[in-house]
Design an enzyme around this catalytic site. Structure first.
Site, PDB file in Angstrom:
ATOM      1  N   HIS A  80       0.825  -1.217   0.000  1.00 15.20           N
ATOM      2  CA  HIS A  80       0.000   0.000   0.000  1.00 15.20           C
ATOM      3  C   HIS A  80       0.856   1.263   0.000  1.00 15.20           C
ATOM      4  CE1 HIS A  80       0.254   0.853   4.433  1.00 15.20           C
ATOM      5  NE2 HIS A  80       0.312  -0.459   4.557  1.00 15.20           N
ATOM      6  N   ASP A  82      -0.267   4.429   0.873  1.00 13.59           N
ATOM      7  CA  ASP A  82      -0.574   5.465   1.852  1.00 13.59           C
ATOM      8  C   ASP A  82       0.178   5.238   3.161  1.00 13.59           C
ATOM      9  OD1 ASP A  82      -2.234   3.138   2.356  1.00 13.59           O
ATOM     10  OD2 ASP A  82      -3.417   4.350   3.738  1.00 13.59           O
ATOM     11  N   ASP A 143       6.139   1.499   6.530  1.00 13.79           N
ATOM     12  CA  ASP A 143       4.813   0.909   6.392  1.00 13.79           C
ATOM     13  C   ASP A 143       4.035   1.785   5.413  1.00 13.79           C
ATOM     14  OD1 ASP A 143       2.355  -0.244   6.639  1.00 13.79           O
ATOM     15  OD2 ASP A 143       1.959   0.494   8.661  1.00 13.79           O
ATOM     16  N   GLU A 177      -5.017   1.889   2.635  1.00  9.32           N
ATOM     17  CA  GLU A 177      -5.027   0.688   3.474  1.00  9.32           C
ATOM     18  C   GLU A 177      -5.163   1.065   4.942  1.00  9.32           C
ATOM     19  OE1 GLU A 177      -3.205  -2.601   5.946  1.00  9.32           O
ATOM     20  OE2 GLU A 177      -2.646  -0.500   5.821  1.00  9.32           O
ATOM     21  N   GLU A 178      -4.483   2.154   5.323  1.00 10.35           N
ATOM     22  CA  GLU A 178      -4.425   2.532   6.746  1.00 10.35           C
ATOM     23  C   GLU A 178      -5.776   2.980   7.282  1.00 10.35           C
ATOM     24  OE1 GLU A 178      -2.050   1.817   8.536  1.00 10.35           O
ATOM     25  OE2 GLU A 178      -0.194   1.850   7.375  1.00 10.35           O
ATOM     26  N   ASP A 200       3.884  -6.496   3.687  1.00  6.25           N
ATOM     27  CA  ASP A 200       3.440  -5.460   4.642  1.00  6.25           C
ATOM     28  C   ASP A 200       3.641  -5.904   6.086  1.00  6.25           C
ATOM     29  OD1 ASP A 200       2.358  -3.048   5.442  1.00  6.25           O
ATOM     30  OD2 ASP A 200       0.278  -3.662   5.163  1.00  6.25           O
ATOM     31  N   HIS A 382       3.845   3.596  12.303  1.00  2.00           N
ATOM     32  CA  HIS A 382       2.924   4.691  12.634  1.00  2.00           C
ATOM     33  C   HIS A 382       3.486   5.642  13.679  1.00  2.00           C
ATOM     34  CE1 HIS A 382      -0.763   2.001  11.353  1.00  2.00           C
ATOM     35  NE2 HIS A 382       0.275   1.905  10.540  1.00  2.00           N
TER      36      HIS A 382
HETATM   37 ZN    ZN Z   1       0.922  -1.478   6.332  1.00  2.00          ZN
END
Ligand code: ZN
Length: 411
Positions: A80, A82, A143, A177-178, A200, A382
């Site tokens: 992903h 994003d 990520d 995705e997030e 991922d 994150h």
């Molecule tokens: Zn991820």
């Protein structure tokens, strides 16, 4: 000369691709397409001639088969674009700590941000590696831009080494995705893949084929409201009833007291006045039985509490959220078996893992594309402390290459 996976990664992380759960559009933020456009251009430049960005912001591309066998399954690699809304992804300034010698890593942009060896025991396995971090004022975006860079590097390697035998490979880069909308607009028919892998995951060597199964529960309580001055023996305060239910939840079945394969009951919302209160929960477990048992327990607690309030009533509603992808992947054991073997061939000790959450892969699995999750090498997702090792990203590239060879060999 080919770009290294780290060159690619450093190029992708400086592009802000933060998604936004409050936006109704897909992609949720237009800026995600900036990365999609760059990836499409780069794929075309290395000779992946059908690469394109669609109107939803997805990138689709195909590496054509090099094998003469016609029964090799089409394998999709997915990552992903994003980054999480939890922390800023604007103006990312990546730093590379070359030949990491151990100890804490002080991030240069914010003195308060230190990646402590004590908090991240994986660091002791990364001595001698080149570790990429942000400057501490943003997240890094490993990520899942590590996954993107790995798939891109593997694509270039396979295109420039046509002597390596493999079936057709589909590349899919998703948006959002997030915020849980990563696969909402994926066209599986157009993708045309038999099996897939999301790149991922975290630590090098891990392969994950399990996610939680997830339900939501909503309890609505109707109490008996009355002027507090005349309430004696009559008032049944819905706020107090809701509090009593929360108070009786088992303390050892909470997100903060469970790990590994134990599920939980988690109150996520509470609102109310005297006559009416709403309680929201999420229930998580790896098995269907575990999920049901937790819901029955919650139902029993609600019943017992309500028994003390004869004038009040309640409703209890269970809503299915998602299911453990093992239910699908278990029917195709070769997906995980080949990944385990590819990880060994790439020089690592394979570790099977389960995800305490849902993934795009679990949704894809139930939509018809069975999809396991392979490590991308990042840590501390994150957060401003996010980091990834260059050498681990290279191992992921090698894993992808070994994996497509295996699917061809075994066909
Ligand atoms: Zn991820």
């Amino acid at each position: 000369m080919a770009d290294s996976v780290t060159d690619r990664f450093l190029r992708y992380v400086v592009i802000d691709t933060q998604s936004d759960a409050k936006s109704p559009t897909q992609p949720s933020t237009e800026k995600q397409k900036n990365l999609g456009r760059l990836l499409t251009e780069e794929l075309l430049a290395i000779g992946v001639s059908d690469a394109h960005l669609d109107e939803h912001g997805y990138v689709y591309a195909t590496i054509p088969a090099t094998t003469s066998k016609n029964n090799v399954p089409v394998i999709c690699f997915c990552a992903h674009m994003d980054t999480a809304p939890d922390f800023s992804g604007t103006d990312v300034k990546p730093q590379v700590v070359r030949n990491y010698r151990g100890g804490d890593i002080q991030l240069p942009g914010d003195k308060a941000q230190v990646i402590r060896a004590a908090d991240h025991p994986v660091l002791k396995d990364l001595i001698g590696h080149d570790i990429v971090t942000s400057d501490g004022t943003t997240l890094l975006g490993a990520d899942d831009k590590a996954g993107i860079a790995e798939i891109m590097a593997a694509a270039e390697f396979l295109i420039t080494n046509p002597d390596i035998k493999h079936g057709a490979i589909r590349i899919l880069f998703t948006t959002d995705e997030e915020i849980g909308r990563g696969v909402d607009k994926v066209d599986l028919k157009k993708l045309g893949a038999d099996f897939g892998y999301t790149m991922d995951g975290g630590t090098a060597g891990t392969i994950e084929d399990e996610t939680f199964s997830a339900d939501a529960v909503e309890i609505v309580i109707k109490g008996v409201a009355i002027h507090p001055g005349f309430a004696y023996g009559k008032m049944e305060n819905a706020v107090r009833i809701a509090g009593a239910i929360i108070d009786r939840l088992p303390k050892d079945t909470a997100p903060e007291t469970t790990k590994d394969r134990d599920g939980f009951i988690h109150p996520t919302g509470l609102s109310g006045v005297m006559e009416k209160a709403n309680l929201s929960f999420i229930i998580r477990d790896f098995t269907e039985e575990g999920l049901k048992a937790k819901e029955e327990l919650l139902q029993k607690i609600a019943q017992e509490v309500m028994a003390g309030y004869p004038g009040s009533s309640y409703t209890f509603t269970v809503k299915e959220q998602y299911r453990n992808m093992k239910l699908v992947l278990g029917k195709h054991p070769e997906i995980v078996d080949y990944a385990v073997e590819a990880i060994s061939r790439a020089g690592m000790e394979p570790v099977r893992g389960s995800i305490r959450g849902g993934t795009d892969g679990s949704r894809l699995s139930f939509m018809g594309l069975p999809c396991a999750n392979i490590f991308a090498g990042g840590h501390a997702f994150h957060s401003p402390l996010e980091f990834v090792s260059s050498q681990d990203m290279e191992k992921a590239v090698k894993t992808i290459v070994e994996l497509v060879k295996l699917w061809e060999e075994r066909a």
